[in-house]
Design a protein around this motif. Structure first.
Motif: not given
Length: 111
Positions: A8-15, A58-61, A67-69, A103-107
């Motif tokens: 859906p966006n750049w999260h997948v790339v920056l991860l 990365t977390a922000t994206l 939200r986009d999905v 939750w896990m990734n935010s922590v």
């Protein structure tokens, strides 16, 4: 608004950048305990610092991708989150998995 090239966006790339930097940085830190060399250890610490800093965008994206999905429509002031959840086609299992993931990734980002 969905990017047409990456779904859906750049999260997948920056991860992969923070994960790779953190993993290699920790490995270098472990190796430098056995054979300490100043520059080698400093490189590992810089990698860990950069990985931690890159985890924030990365977390922000990731939140934007979520939200986009859930509702690809443009963000408006009107609907509340509960209305968006009710209108979604996701199952309870999908919502539970995504809640755990967030939750896990935010922590992890905070740590």
């Amino acid at each position: 608004m969905t990017n047409e090239f990456i779904s859906p966006n750049w999260h997948v790339v920056l991860l992969h950048s923070p994960l790779g930097l953190l993993t290699v940085g920790v490995l270098i830190e472990i190796i430098s305990c056995v054979c300490p060399k100043g520059g080698f250890r400093a490189a590992g610490r810089w990698m860990m610092l950069l990985g931690a800093l890159l985890a924030i965008p990365t977390a922000t994206l990731g939140i934007y991708a979520f939200r986009d999905v859930v509702t690809p429509a443009p963000v408006t002031v009107g609907p509340h989150w509960q209305q968006i959840v009710q209108q979604s086609k996701w199952s309870d299992v999908q919502w539970e998995f995504m809640e755990d993931h967030i939750w896990m990734n935010s922590v992890a980002v905070v740590l």
